[in-house]
Design a protein around this motif. Structure first.
Motif, PDB file in Angstrom:
ATOM      1  N   PRO A  47       0.110  -1.275   0.052  1.00  0.00           N
ATOM      2  CA  PRO A  47       0.422   0.010   0.252  1.00  0.00           C
ATOM      3  C   PRO A  47       1.184   1.365  -0.105  1.00  0.00           C
ATOM      4  O   PRO A  47       1.801   0.773   0.094  1.00  0.00           O
ATOM      5  CB  PRO A  47      -0.544  -0.108   1.079  1.00  0.00           C
ATOM      6  CG  PRO A  47      -0.215  -1.095   1.928  1.00  0.00           C
ATOM      7  CD  PRO A  47       0.854  -1.969   1.130  1.00  0.00           C
ATOM      8  N   ARG A  57      -5.436   1.757  -4.932  1.00  0.00           N
ATOM      9  CA  ARG A  57      -6.245   0.996  -3.180  1.00  0.00           C
ATOM     10  C   ARG A  57      -5.398   0.136  -3.277  1.00  0.00           C
ATOM     11  O   ARG A  57      -5.402  -0.674  -4.313  1.00  0.00           O
ATOM     12  CB  ARG A  57      -7.232   1.030  -4.410  1.00  0.00           C
ATOM     13  CG  ARG A  57      -8.043   2.390  -4.401  1.00  0.00           C
ATOM     14  CD  ARG A  57      -8.776   2.955  -2.705  1.00  0.00           C
ATOM     15  NE  ARG A  57      -9.578   3.765  -1.887  1.00  0.00           N
ATOM     16  CZ  ARG A  57      -9.481   5.685  -2.544  1.00  0.00           C
ATOM     17  NH1 ARG A  57      -7.613   5.680  -3.155  1.00  0.00           N
ATOM     18  NH2 ARG A  57     -10.025   6.470  -2.538  1.00  0.00           N
ATOM     19  N   HIS A  58      -5.731  -0.317  -2.182  1.00  0.00           N
ATOM     20  CA  HIS A  58      -3.838  -1.745  -1.887  1.00  0.00           C
ATOM     21  C   HIS A  58      -5.194  -2.694  -1.084  1.00  0.00           C
ATOM     22  O   HIS A  58      -6.211  -2.135  -0.049  1.00  0.00           O
ATOM     23  CB  HIS A  58      -3.392  -1.538  -1.643  1.00  0.00           C
ATOM     24  CG  HIS A  58      -2.075  -2.449  -1.687  1.00  0.00           C
ATOM     25  ND1 HIS A  58      -2.030  -3.083  -0.115  1.00  0.00           N
ATOM     26  CD2 HIS A  58      -1.251  -3.075  -2.709  1.00  0.00           C
ATOM     27  CE1 HIS A  58      -1.635  -4.610  -0.889  1.00  0.00           C
ATOM     28  NE2 HIS A  58      -0.732  -3.932  -1.414  1.00  0.00           N
ATOM     29  N   GLY A  61      -4.489  -1.750   2.465  1.00  0.00           N
ATOM     30  CA  GLY A  61      -4.934  -0.211   2.809  1.00  0.00           C
ATOM     31  C   GLY A  61      -4.753   0.082   4.268  1.00  0.00           C
ATOM     32  O   GLY A  61      -4.812  -0.504   5.027  1.00  0.00           O
ATOM     33  N   SER A  66      -8.140   3.723   2.037  1.00  0.00           N
ATOM     34  CA  SER A  66      -7.763   3.353   0.748  1.00  0.00           C
ATOM     35  C   SER A  66      -7.347   2.392  -0.136  1.00  0.00           C
ATOM     36  O   SER A  66      -6.731   1.877  -0.654  1.00  0.00           O
ATOM     37  CB  SER A  66      -6.697   4.184   1.643  1.00  0.00           C
ATOM     38  OG  SER A  66      -5.809   3.325   2.856  1.00  0.00           O
ATOM     39  N   SER A  67      -8.704   1.205   1.306  1.00  0.00           N
ATOM     40  CA  SER A  67      -8.588  -0.503   1.103  1.00  0.00           C
ATOM     41  C   SER A  67      -9.389  -0.614  -0.202  1.00  0.00           C
ATOM     42  O   SER A  67     -10.322   0.036  -0.366  1.00  0.00           O
ATOM     43  CB  SER A  67      -8.719  -1.137   1.926  1.00  0.00           C
ATOM     44  OG  SER A  67      -9.195  -2.623   1.839  1.00  0.00           O
TER      45      SER A  67
END
Length: 145
Positions: A47, A57-58, A61, A66-67
């Motif tokens: 991330p 986006r990960h 995250g 941010s996920s």
């Protein structure tokens, strides 16, 4: 050279190995398969952001926002659906086919065009203009339309 090897040459990945990703769990949670190049990028870099400007986006995250599996992809899709239905801004793709993959510090969204749904390695990327009506669709490596 692959696109990833070009990127790692220009922007080396972190020195520490990112946490492993359970791709089967992530894809099950999302209800869709993901592009292989994205999985390689996420597994290589973990991330974070590129140049403190582009956030991708990960699955791991640092926050739910941010996920990849957090609330933002569905919130952005709903926002785009409202614009699409009202004609506020000319969203050039059906919002049901768009999935948030990243954003910039200026407020542009980077979205997969998930059509055809069963062929994620062929998905293209659409980017909106943060403070205007323009959209750009990547038709292939470095070729916006």
């Amino acid at each position: 050279m692959t696109n990833l090897s070009d990127l790692t040459r220009l922007c080396p990945p972190p020195q520490t190995q990112p946490d492993p990703i359970d791709w089967d769990r992530v894809e099950a949670e999302l209800g869709m398969h993901l592009p292989e190049d994205y999985k390689l990028l996420a597994s290589t870099y973990g991330p974070g952001r590129f140049s403190d400007y582009i956030g991708i986006r990960h699955p791991n995250g640092v926050s739910p926002y941010s996920s990849l599996t957090g609330p933002m992809p569905s919130r952005v899709r709903a926002y785009l659906q409202d614009d699409y239905d009202q004609g506020t801004y000319p969203v050039p793709h059906n919002p049901r086919d768009l999935f948030l993959i990243g954003s910039t510090d200026n407020g542009e969204y980077l979205l997969w065009i998930t059509d055809p749904a069963d062929a994620p390695n062929t998905w293209r990327i659409a980017v909106n203009e943060a403070r205007g009506p323009q959209w750009f669709t990547m038709t292939g490596p470095s070729r916006p339309s």
